[in-house]
Design a protein around this motif. Structure first.
Motif, PDB file in Angstrom:
ATOM      1  N   PRO A 192       0.801  -1.227   0.000  1.00  0.00           N
ATOM      2  CA  PRO A 192       0.000   0.000   0.000  1.00  0.00           C
ATOM      3  C   PRO A 192       0.829   1.270   0.000  1.00  0.00           C
ATOM      4  CG  PRO A 192      -0.002  -1.010   2.183  1.00  0.00           C
ATOM      5  CD  PRO A 192       0.675  -1.983   1.265  1.00  0.00           C
ATOM      6  N   GLY A 193       2.116   1.162   0.261  1.00  0.00           N
ATOM      7  CA  GLY A 193       2.946   2.361   0.342  1.00  0.00           C
ATOM      8  C   GLY A 193       3.725   2.688  -0.921  1.00  0.00           C
ATOM      9  N   ARG A 194       3.671   1.818  -1.918  1.00  0.00           N
ATOM     10  CA  ARG A 194       4.514   2.044  -3.100  1.00  0.00           C
ATOM     11  C   ARG A 194       3.977   3.145  -4.001  1.00  0.00           C
ATOM     12  NH1 ARG A 194       6.618  -2.420  -7.608  1.00  0.00           N
ATOM     13  NH2 ARG A 194       7.855  -0.926  -8.837  1.00  0.00           N
ATOM     14  N   PHE A 195       2.682   3.122  -4.284  1.00  0.00           N
ATOM     15  CA  PHE A 195       2.072   4.131  -5.141  1.00  0.00           C
ATOM     16  C   PHE A 195       0.903   4.789  -4.408  1.00  0.00           C
ATOM     17  CE2 PHE A 195       3.448   0.757  -8.159  1.00  0.00           C
ATOM     18  CZ  PHE A 195       4.416   1.466  -8.848  1.00  0.00           C
ATOM     19  N   ARG A 196       0.694   6.062  -4.714  1.00  0.00           N
ATOM     20  CA  ARG A 196      -0.512   6.737  -4.249  1.00  0.00           C
ATOM     21  C   ARG A 196      -1.185   7.382  -5.453  1.00  0.00           C
ATOM     22  NH1 ARG A 196      -3.529   8.612  -0.110  1.00  0.00           N
ATOM     23  NH2 ARG A 196      -4.605  10.584  -0.446  1.00  0.00           N
ATOM     24  N   PHE A 197      -2.335   6.877  -5.798  1.00  0.00           N
ATOM     25  CA  PHE A 197      -3.081   7.387  -6.940  1.00  0.00           C
ATOM     26  C   PHE A 197      -4.012   8.516  -6.508  1.00  0.00           C
ATOM     27  CE2 PHE A 197      -2.993   3.435  -9.935  1.00  0.00           C
ATOM     28  CZ  PHE A 197      -1.600   3.479  -9.937  1.00  0.00           C
ATOM     29  N   PRO A 198      -4.390   9.393  -7.418  1.00  0.00           N
ATOM     30  CA  PRO A 198      -5.264  10.519  -7.064  1.00  0.00           C
ATOM     31  C   PRO A 198      -6.655  10.061  -6.612  1.00  0.00           C
ATOM     32  CG  PRO A 198      -5.016  10.354  -9.441  1.00  0.00           C
ATOM     33  CD  PRO A 198      -4.023   9.405  -8.857  1.00  0.00           C
ATOM     34  N   ARG A 199      -7.246  10.865  -5.730  1.00  0.00           N
ATOM     35  CA  ARG A 199      -8.632  10.664  -5.288  1.00  0.00           C
ATOM     36  C   ARG A 199      -9.471  11.698  -6.036  1.00  0.00           C
ATOM     37  NH1 ARG A 199      -4.948   7.245  -3.280  1.00  0.00           N
ATOM     38  NH2 ARG A 199      -5.532   6.312  -1.270  1.00  0.00           N
ATOM     39  N   PRO A 200     -10.022  11.336  -7.186  1.00  0.00           N
ATOM     40  CA  PRO A 200     -10.633  12.335  -8.080  1.00  0.00           C
ATOM     41  C   PRO A 200     -11.820  13.065  -7.470  1.00  0.00           C
ATOM     42  CG  PRO A 200     -11.106  10.105  -8.834  1.00  0.00           C
ATOM     43  CD  PRO A 200     -10.086   9.984  -7.760  1.00  0.00           C
ATOM     44  N   MET A 201     -11.843  14.370  -7.696  1.00  0.00           N
ATOM     45  CA  MET A 201     -12.934  15.276  -7.307  1.00  0.00           C
ATOM     46  C   MET A 201     -13.165  15.339  -5.791  1.00  0.00           C
ATOM     47  SD  MET A 201     -15.738  14.784 -10.397  1.00  0.00           S
ATOM     48  CE  MET A 201     -16.698  16.220  -9.917  1.00  0.00           C
ATOM     49  N   THR A 202     -12.147  14.984  -5.014  1.00  0.00           N
ATOM     50  CA  THR A 202     -12.273  15.122  -3.560  1.00  0.00           C
ATOM     51  C   THR A 202     -11.629  16.414  -3.067  1.00  0.00           C
ATOM     52  OG1 THR A 202     -10.234  13.852  -3.198  1.00  0.00           O
ATOM     53  CG2 THR A 202     -12.323  12.631  -3.196  1.00  0.00           C
ATOM     54  N   ASP A 203     -10.937  17.118  -3.965  1.00  0.00           N
ATOM     55  CA  ASP A 203     -10.289  18.370  -3.587  1.00  0.00           C
ATOM     56  C   ASP A 203     -11.181  19.576  -3.856  1.00  0.00           C
ATOM     57  OD1 ASP A 203     -10.266  18.161  -6.319  1.00  0.00           O
ATOM     58  OD2 ASP A 203      -8.195  18.853  -6.585  1.00  0.00           O
ATOM     59  N   ARG A 204     -12.451  19.320  -4.121  1.00  0.00           N
ATOM     60  CA  ARG A 204     -13.417  20.393  -4.366  1.00  0.00           C
ATOM     61  C   ARG A 204     -14.732  19.999  -3.710  1.00  0.00           C
ATOM     62  NH1 ARG A 204     -13.613  19.227 -10.786  1.00  0.00           N
ATOM     63  NH2 ARG A 204     -11.460  18.672 -10.299  1.00  0.00           N
ATOM     64  N   PRO A 205     -15.576  20.950  -3.417  1.00  0.00           N
ATOM     65  CA  PRO A 205     -16.857  20.600  -2.790  1.00  0.00           C
ATOM     66  C   PRO A 205     -17.761  19.862  -3.766  1.00  0.00           C
ATOM     67  CG  PRO A 205     -16.794  22.939  -3.330  1.00  0.00           C
ATOM     68  CD  PRO A 205     -15.408  22.408  -3.574  1.00  0.00           C
ATOM     69  N   GLY A 206     -18.764  19.207  -3.221  1.00  0.00           N
ATOM     70  CA  GLY A 206     -19.730  18.511  -4.066  1.00  0.00           C
ATOM     71  C   GLY A 206     -19.706  17.018  -3.862  1.00  0.00           C
ATOM     72  N   LEU A 207     -20.694  16.352  -4.436  1.00  0.00           N
ATOM     73  CA  LEU A 207     -20.874  14.917  -4.229  1.00  0.00           C
ATOM     74  C   LEU A 207     -20.835  14.120  -5.531  1.00  0.00           C
ATOM     75  CD1 LEU A 207     -23.667  15.132  -1.509  1.00  0.00           C
ATOM     76  CD2 LEU A 207     -21.284  14.472  -1.174  1.00  0.00           C
ATOM     77  N   ASP A 208     -20.385  14.750  -6.626  1.00  0.00           N
ATOM     78  CA  ASP A 208     -20.240  14.007  -7.871  1.00  0.00           C
ATOM     79  C   ASP A 208     -18.933  13.212  -7.868  1.00  0.00           C
ATOM     80  OD1 ASP A 208     -22.630  14.771  -9.026  1.00  0.00           O
ATOM     81  OD2 ASP A 208     -21.773  16.543  -9.993  1.00  0.00           O
TER      82      ASP A 208
END
Length: 345
Positions: A192-208
């Protein structure tokens, strides 16, 4: 009321009997996964033909298991959409034909409403209201549920559904169809520590939601590893772990926001991806922090099944809903927010 439920929206033929007094009486499911795996995904024409072969024998199997007969049925419910139009037509035509022959009511119901209410089949069903995460191969949605047919869409995927993203990631990793269980299995061996992939659309408000960018990031990572000569079995497992963690984190973050936004303390999680063990573990921890509770359907009711269709059909049929005689419904695209509460409820 004894209701026969028929599900043929995609690649699983599901049949069930639900009694409004006794609950679920019997159910059976035939999966086409092995047939479609050869092609790496669902082939619509093959799916329709297989539903045609399997449906009537499955109906008889369920009736025999319940010790019931066709003449003992009070109504029939079938999946009217969304789904593959040819597959939907198999269920719709069979349901209408039987109902016409038996002179009983028939009703086409919404496939995702079936998933939404599948936890109602459990011994401790969630009381209304609640937030629901519907997460499958074709849909990723957050819905505020006040009652049967009283749904408010909070957010949904603007591109790939989570299950679709799992299938595409599996193909990139050289895994077989369906992808979700295969990626999860491979991820167990990943670091679990080798790669960290993006968490899409979590850096902005909203629920999409959005998962297409995560899919692209996965492909880019695999290509880079291949160019470096480092794409071995362990690297594939590490990528699978990073991908799964990113999807799970994204879903959990959005569920947390939905609970906070609505002030509700109950979360229903349904659809094929709801069977993912890591997702359930994370959601359990998240709901515990909020003195909330998560509800799930049992494992075999996470994927498409006839029991959820029989249940929803029974609720709406009991309220007086039914199809017009001879008018079958097969709706490939059917937004769930167009559903309404039964007028008799």
């Amino acid at each position: 009321m004894l209701v026969l439920g028929i599900e043929t929206s995609c690649d699983e033929t599901g049949v069930a009997l639900y009694d409004t007094e006794r609950g679920l009486v019997a159910d059976a499911l035939y999966s086409q996964v092995a047939m479609h795996a050869e092609y790496g995904g669902v082939v619509p024409e093959l799916a329709s033909r297989d539903h045609t072969r399997r449906l009537l024998p499955l109906i008889q199997q369920v009736l025999d298991e319940a010790g019931a007969s066709r003449t003992g049925l009070d109504a029939i419910a079938y999946t009217a959409g969304p789904g593959l139009v040819g597959a939907l037509m198999v269920g719709a035509s069979t349901a209408h034909g039987l109902a016409r022959a038996l002179n009983i009511p028939v009703l086409g119901v919404h496939h995702m409403e079936g998933h939404l209410l599948a936890p109602m089949l459990e011994t401790s069903p969630p009381p209304f209201p609640f937030v629901a995460l519907l997460v499958s191969g074709g849909h990723t949605q957050l819905v505020e549920v006040q009652g049967l047919g009283d749904y408010h869409l909070l957010g949904e995927s603007v591109d790939d559904a989570a299950g679709e993203a799992f299938d595409k990631a599996a193909k990139m990793l050289g895994l077989s169809y369906p992808g979700g269980p295969q990626v999860a299995k491979l991820a167990e061996q990943g670091d679990p520590g080798r790669f960290r992939f993006p968490r899409p659309m979590t850096d902005r408000p909203g629920l999409d939601f959005s998962f297409s960018g995560l899919k692209t990031h996965t492909l880019t990572t695999l290509k880079r590893l291949e160019q470096e000569g480092a794409l071995d079995d362990q690297a594939r497992a590490d990528v699978a772990r990073a991908f799964e963690e990113a999807v799970v984190d994204t879903l959990v973050i959005k569920c947390r926001r939905a609970l906070d936004a609505t002030g509700l303390k109950r979360l229903v999680v349904a659809g094929g991806v709801s069977a993912n063990v890591r997702l359930r573990e994370r959601l359990e921890r998240e709901t515990d922090k909020r003195s909330a509770r998560a509800y799930y359907p049992r494992g075999r009711f996470c994927t498409d099944n006839g029991a959820m269709i029989a249940y929803v059909g029974a609720q709406r049929l009991s309220a007086g809903e039914r199809d017009e005689i001879g008018i079958m419904k097969a709706v490939p695209r059917w937004p769930m927010d167009t559903l309404r509460a039964p007028t008799g409820s």
